[in-house]
Design a protein around this motif. Structure first.
Motif, PDB file in Angstrom:
ATOM      1  N   LYS A  34      28.328 -41.437  17.536  1.00 62.74           N
ATOM      2  CA  LYS A  34      28.906 -42.272  16.461  1.00 62.74           C
ATOM      3  C   LYS A  34      28.934 -43.733  16.896  1.00 62.74           C
ATOM      4  O   LYS A  34      28.755 -44.633  16.081  1.00 62.74           O
ATOM      5  CB  LYS A  34      30.299 -41.771  16.106  1.00 62.74           C
ATOM      6  CG  LYS A  34      30.277 -40.353  15.537  1.00 62.74           C
ATOM      7  CD  LYS A  34      31.268 -40.160  14.414  1.00 62.74           C
ATOM      8  CE  LYS A  34      30.889 -38.906  13.617  1.00 62.74           C
ATOM      9  NZ  LYS A  34      31.636 -38.775  12.373  1.00 62.74           N
ATOM     10  N   GLU A  35      29.170 -43.936  18.200  1.00 62.78           N
ATOM     11  CA  GLU A  35      29.155 -45.295  18.749  1.00 62.78           C
ATOM     12  C   GLU A  35      27.757 -45.926  18.591  1.00 62.78           C
ATOM     13  O   GLU A  35      27.642 -47.138  18.449  1.00 62.78           O
ATOM     14  CB  GLU A  35      29.561 -45.218  20.232  1.00 62.78           C
ATOM     15  CG  GLU A  35      29.958 -46.528  20.863  1.00 62.78           C
ATOM     16  CD  GLU A  35      31.276 -47.098  20.361  1.00 62.78           C
ATOM     17  OE1 GLU A  35      32.020 -46.393  19.650  1.00 62.78           O
ATOM     18  OE2 GLU A  35      31.542 -48.276  20.677  1.00 62.78           O
TER      19      GLU A  35
ATOM     20  N   VAL B  77      29.500 -36.357  20.631  1.00 63.24           N
ATOM     21  CA  VAL B  77      29.548 -36.818  19.236  1.00 63.24           C
ATOM     22  C   VAL B  77      30.164 -38.213  19.162  1.00 63.24           C
ATOM     23  O   VAL B  77      29.674 -39.086  18.434  1.00 63.24           O
ATOM     24  CB  VAL B  77      30.317 -35.827  18.343  1.00 63.24           C
ATOM     25  CG1 VAL B  77      30.570 -36.435  16.965  1.00 63.24           C
ATOM     26  CG2 VAL B  77      29.531 -34.534  18.199  1.00 63.24           C
ATOM     27  N   MET B  78      31.228 -38.458  19.932  1.00 60.41           N
ATOM     28  CA  MET B  78      31.821 -39.804  19.940  1.00 60.41           C
ATOM     29  C   MET B  78      30.784 -40.842  20.374  1.00 60.41           C
ATOM     30  O   MET B  78      30.698 -41.928  19.797  1.00 60.41           O
ATOM     31  CB  MET B  78      33.013 -39.849  20.896  1.00 60.41           C
ATOM     32  CG  MET B  78      34.229 -39.090  20.381  1.00 60.41           C
ATOM     33  SD  MET B  78      35.589 -39.198  21.580  1.00 60.41           S
ATOM     34  CE  MET B  78      36.570 -37.785  21.043  1.00 60.41           C
ATOM     35  N   ALA B  79      30.004 -40.494  21.399  1.00 64.67           N
ATOM     36  CA  ALA B  79      28.975 -41.418  21.895  1.00 64.67           C
ATOM     37  C   ALA B  79      27.897 -41.647  20.840  1.00 64.67           C
ATOM     38  O   ALA B  79      27.401 -42.767  20.668  1.00 64.67           O
ATOM     39  CB  ALA B  79      28.366 -40.881  23.189  1.00 64.67           C
TER      40      ALA B  79
ATOM     41  N   ALA C   6      27.195 -37.426  13.351  1.00 64.93           N
ATOM     42  CA  ALA C   6      27.079 -36.221  14.171  1.00 64.93           C
ATOM     43  C   ALA C   6      28.341 -35.393  14.042  1.00 64.93           C
ATOM     44  O   ALA C   6      29.382 -35.884  13.587  1.00 64.93           O
ATOM     45  CB  ALA C   6      26.861 -36.604  15.634  1.00 64.93           C
ATOM     46  N   VAL C   7      28.239 -34.142  14.433  1.00 62.28           N
ATOM     47  CA  VAL C   7      29.387 -33.231  14.346  1.00 62.28           C
ATOM     48  C   VAL C   7      29.281 -32.202  15.464  1.00 62.28           C
ATOM     49  O   VAL C   7      28.181 -31.804  15.840  1.00 62.28           O
ATOM     50  CB  VAL C   7      29.438 -32.557  12.949  1.00 62.28           C
ATOM     51  CG1 VAL C   7      28.232 -31.640  12.744  1.00 62.28           C
ATOM     52  CG2 VAL C   7      30.728 -31.800  12.729  1.00 62.28           C
ATOM     53  N   SER C   8      30.421 -31.812  16.011  1.00 64.54           N
ATOM     54  CA  SER C   8      30.428 -30.829  17.087  1.00 64.54           C
ATOM     55  C   SER C   8      30.883 -29.473  16.561  1.00 64.54           C
ATOM     56  O   SER C   8      31.714 -29.396  15.663  1.00 64.54           O
ATOM     57  CB  SER C   8      31.363 -31.288  18.211  1.00 64.54           C
ATOM     58  OG  SER C   8      32.703 -31.274  17.771  1.00 64.54           O
ATOM     59  N   LEU C   9      30.328 -28.407  17.137  1.00 66.67           N
ATOM     60  CA  LEU C   9      30.718 -27.048  16.759  1.00 66.67           C
ATOM     61  C   LEU C   9      30.934 -26.210  18.022  1.00 66.67           C
ATOM     62  O   LEU C   9      30.076 -26.189  18.904  1.00 66.67           O
ATOM     63  CB  LEU C   9      29.625 -26.386  15.902  1.00 66.67           C
ATOM     64  CG  LEU C   9      29.262 -27.055  14.579  1.00 66.67           C
ATOM     65  CD1 LEU C   9      28.075 -26.336  13.935  1.00 66.67           C
ATOM     66  CD2 LEU C   9      30.449 -27.050  13.610  1.00 66.67           C
TER      67      LEU C   9
ATOM     68  N   ILE D  49      26.763 -38.954  29.588  1.00 61.72           N
ATOM     69  CA  ILE D  49      26.937 -38.490  28.207  1.00 61.72           C
ATOM     70  C   ILE D  49      26.362 -39.524  27.231  1.00 61.72           C
ATOM     71  O   ILE D  49      25.702 -39.175  26.241  1.00 61.72           O
ATOM     72  CB  ILE D  49      28.428 -38.194  27.943  1.00 61.72           C
ATOM     73  CG1 ILE D  49      28.773 -36.828  28.556  1.00 61.72           C
ATOM     74  CG2 ILE D  49      28.748 -38.227  26.442  1.00 61.72           C
ATOM     75  CD1 ILE D  49      30.228 -36.465  28.512  1.00 61.72           C
ATOM     76  N   LYS D  50      26.574 -40.800  27.541  1.00 66.22           N
ATOM     77  CA  LYS D  50      25.998 -41.847  26.684  1.00 66.22           C
ATOM     78  C   LYS D  50      24.462 -41.785  26.708  1.00 66.22           C
ATOM     79  O   LYS D  50      23.813 -42.021  25.695  1.00 66.22           O
ATOM     80  CB  LYS D  50      26.472 -43.227  27.161  1.00 66.22           C
ATOM     81  CG  LYS D  50      27.942 -43.490  26.853  1.00 66.22           C
ATOM     82  CD  LYS D  50      28.379 -44.834  27.421  1.00 66.22           C
ATOM     83  CE  LYS D  50      29.896 -44.953  27.391  1.00 66.22           C
ATOM     84  NZ  LYS D  50      30.356 -46.147  28.118  1.00 66.22           N
TER      85      LYS D  50
ATOM     86  N   VAL E 270      34.975 -29.757  25.442  1.00 61.32           N
ATOM     87  CA  VAL E 270      35.206 -31.164  25.813  1.00 61.32           C
ATOM     88  C   VAL E 270      33.891 -31.948  25.685  1.00 61.32           C
ATOM     89  O   VAL E 270      33.846 -33.018  25.071  1.00 61.32           O
ATOM     90  CB  VAL E 270      35.762 -31.261  27.250  1.00 61.32           C
ATOM     91  CG1 VAL E 270      35.701 -32.693  27.762  1.00 61.32           C
ATOM     92  CG2 VAL E 270      37.193 -30.732  27.296  1.00 61.32           C
TER      93      VAL E 270
ATOM     94  N   ILE F 245      31.062 -31.395  23.940  1.00 63.58           N
ATOM     95  CA  ILE F 245      30.505 -31.617  22.591  1.00 63.58           C
ATOM     96  C   ILE F 245      31.240 -32.742  21.873  1.00 63.58           C
ATOM     97  O   ILE F 245      30.627 -33.577  21.209  1.00 63.58           O
ATOM     98  CB  ILE F 245      30.495 -30.340  21.709  1.00 63.58           C
ATOM     99  CG1 ILE F 245      31.856 -29.649  21.653  1.00 63.58           C
ATOM    100  CG2 ILE F 245      29.415 -29.371  22.172  1.00 63.58           C
ATOM    101  CD1 ILE F 245      31.925 -28.479  20.657  1.00 63.58           C
ATOM    102  N   SER F 246      32.575 -32.799  22.032  1.00 59.28           N
ATOM    103  CA  SER F 246      33.323 -33.840  21.319  1.00 59.28           C
ATOM    104  C   SER F 246      32.960 -35.220  21.866  1.00 59.28           C
ATOM    105  O   SER F 246      32.801 -36.176  21.097  1.00 59.28           O
ATOM    106  CB  SER F 246      34.831 -33.586  21.415  1.00 59.28           C
ATOM    107  OG  SER F 246      35.273 -33.695  22.751  1.00 59.28           O
ATOM    108  N   LEU F 247      32.799 -35.318  23.190  1.00 59.16           N
ATOM    109  CA  LEU F 247      32.484 -36.620  23.786  1.00 59.16           C
ATOM    110  C   LEU F 247      31.078 -37.076  23.395  1.00 59.16           C
ATOM    111  O   LEU F 247      30.855 -38.263  23.129  1.00 59.16           O
ATOM    112  CB  LEU F 247      32.623 -36.546  25.311  1.00 59.16           C
ATOM    113  CG  LEU F 247      34.052 -36.314  25.833  1.00 59.16           C
ATOM    114  CD1 LEU F 247      34.045 -36.157  27.349  1.00 59.16           C
ATOM    115  CD2 LEU F 247      34.991 -37.451  25.431  1.00 59.16           C
TER     116      LEU F 247
END
Lengths: 416, 416
Positions: B86-87, B82-84, B92-95, B19-20, B76, B78-80
């Motif tokens: 932002k890191e 986006v977190m990556a 970014a934003v998930s939909l 994912i990263k 699950v 999309i949220s991960l």
């Protein structure tokens, strides 16, 4: 046909066998002729697993994305419960927070419900379906998925019960109801038939842990009849409502206690109007929760301030106070660890001024040292050494007439 | 600033490290000045785990509830991602499907997209955000969560590219592009620089497996430029577009094969107008897919019908035909297992009538028995014994000029 709302927490839906059991419970309610709305949490440890995934990616996850991530847990549960219901021949449908019309503030991880549009939900109820709603979640006006914070599923259930004007809202949990005290420690603790919202609130805040305070507040504000009961055994639970009808003769309705309390005393602060404000702002800014606070004048016109904190925050608290020695201008800071807090709760206290005195007398007879005291309209709390906590609690439990009686034991056995 | 859409499948987001890596790919696109919309599937085996949960509860899960269950997988991811992002400092934003405005028919497990309301999505793009969209899912007009069936995430990506008039739609996968044949079996198979929609469709239907046919059809209908490329290596992929510009001189563009084919022959059916209809309705009602069909008159005015099926369906097929012996009125039913299907594909065939003859000649030279043949405008398929499949494929691959050339090998090595 009366509508009932019920909520099952994470342990009650921890695996597929438990989910099948929940489905049977729901069927039972339908068979009794009710319209049944059921709120469920995420399965057992599934939320922890999702949090672990986020932890692998970042130390500082975005709150909106955490909501996106965590709300999948409840969505999984609702779909599985509906499948189990259909397997039992019960028509049912699942709704996420947004599908159930649960609108919240535009806040993530700790949003408050602002509105519930029940039209979809009521449509399904009118079609005779069991409705499963994902707990803990809602949607903001802007269409973002939000969560309600700790105890969120309880809040979802109570809010739906209020919006649907349900007959009652049952919170199914791993205990059979609300007890006079924690039965793991106080052997003679017994289950209450009923308790008032305010008493429940005091007990919830004091750590009884059965119901989240926000859910109880919501129930009180909208006059929702709450029932706390076991998801495992089919026995009577405890009713939480405005006027607890049973046991009105009891002045004290429950007894709560907390371990890991430390008392901190800051000595000889200047007697100045902003002394207290400066001290506690310092702690609040670092997120340290202070419970009881006592202020005392010294002979030389200084001020001694004592307060209680969770022992886990002691190091941070001392660092902060030491670091601000020059601005706070105190002489010394001392602390006593290994303390605990014992509290008695009951709305009968309002008209019964001697209760605090009775409590001190019992503690004195038990030779338990009282380090601090705080009172509210319906509760008295005392900080006492942790080693004396259980002994003090049991003595108070007996003195205030909370012990389980032989006759009640027999009746509870019959119900089970 | 051109908008690009890209899609990463389940293996490309199989764990948090992958994912990263996907997040870095997205950042790269942003850094190049693109508006980037990314569609992701559920992480690796997570969908299988959800299906297992449903299996523990019922053998016959409700389709609506399966959609409710399975769509959590993409949510699950999309949220991960986006977190990556932002890191990495990327906003970014998930939909989810419904948040991205993906409206489908009121059908579960295999819905078609009817409309895409891109306003939310475009709002986020205009704010300079990377947008992550959950693949495979949408919402019906009635607000029910739906899924798009197999290959659904590809379809989501292509549909978004069409709706956003994106410059291109990249499908990141575990191969580097579309090959002339399956390189695991045909040693000299090489990657194509480009291929037309129709050729890709034939290859997709014939089991090439890189892109789902529905996604290719969608791309063709809305003229979306597709790029199939590797999520692991940063190399050129294969472009799928209306007029494949490179290699126009090639009559045959690709070669596909399928194992596990069985030929079934039903002998001496009555020569009646509803014979074929009765036979194949019988199979269709039980969900048995029939591929090639051949009908032949017998000397005594009966009819012999042969057809090919997946060998896994043989038992069921024979049972059905035996069971309907009286109504079908045939004399005998025979079958040949361990067959395979070899197909050549190329839009150049339309203007090149000798291609089928050339194919038969090559197979004859290799002494490969041809059991059945079917042709379309841009493909010829032959059923041949499974033991001869690879040998036949390699001979055809060489004959039609598809083999990798030394010069190309060097160029590919340079790119890598």
């Amino acid at each position: 046909m009366a509508t009932i709302v019920q909520k099952f927490g994470g342990t009650s839906v921890g695996d597929t066998d438990k989910i099948k059991r929940v489905a049977k419970r729901i069927k039972q309610g339908m068979d009794e002729g009710h319209s049944v709305v059921t709120v469920v949490s995420a399965m057992g440890k599934s939320t922890d697993k999702l949090v672990e995934l986020a932890d692998e990616i970042t130390d500082n996850p975005d709150p909106r994305e955490m909501d996106m991530l965590l709300t999948t847990g409840e969505q999984v549960t609702i779909s599985l419960v509906v499948m189990a219901l259909k397997e039992l021949g019960v028509d049912a449908v699942s709704l996420t927070g947004w599908q159930a019309g649960i609108v919240t503030e535009e806040v993530h991880q700790d949003a408050r419900i602002t509105d519930i549009n029940t039209s979809t939900l009521e449509g399904h109820l009118n079609d005779g379906k069991a409705v499963l709603v994902a707990g803990f979640q809602g949607v903001s006006e802007d269409g973002n998925i939000t969560t309600l914070g700790r105890g969120g599923s309880d809040t979802t259930a109570v809010a739906l019960a209020a919006a649907l004007e349900a007959e009652s809202c049952s919170i199914f949990t791993d205990v059979t109801g609300v007890y006079t005290s924690d039965p793991r420690y106080v052997k003679k603790a017994r289950q209450l038939g009923s308790i008032s919202y305010d008493e429940m609130l005091e007990l919830a805040h004091l750590g009884a842990g059965v119901l989240h305070p926000r859910a109880v507040e919501f129930a009180k504000n909208y006059n929702v009849k709450l029932v706390v009961r076991s998801s495992m055994e089919n026995v009577e639970g405890t009713i939480v409502e405005e006027e607890a009808t049973m046991e009105q003769n009891l002045t004290v309705r429950g007894l709560a206690f907390d371990k890991n309390v430390t008392k901190v005393t800051v000595e000889r602060l200047p007697n100045h109007y902003d002394t207290m404000s400066n001290l506690f702002k310092l702690l609040a800014e670092e997120g340290i929760n202070v419970d009881i606070i006592i202020q005392q004048m010294t002979a030389d016109h200084g001020v001694n301030v004592s307060f209680s904190i969770d022992s886990g925050n002691l190091g941070k608290t001392l660092d902060l106070i030491h670091g601000a020695k020059e601005t706070l201008c105190y002489s010394e800071v001392r602390h006593e660890s290994s303390q605990s807090k014992v509290s008695i709760v009951g709305s009968g206290m309002i008209s019964n001024p001697g209760v605090a005195a009775d409590m001190f007398k019992v503690l004195a007879e038990e030779e338990v040292a009282i380090k601090m005291v705080s009172t509210s309209e319906i509760a008295v709390s005392a900080v006492v050494p942790e080693k004396d906590m259980i002994r003090a609690s049991e003595a108070l439990h007996t003195y205030f007439g909370l012990d389980e009686k032989e006759q009640e034991k027999i009746e509870l056995a019959k119900q089970a």
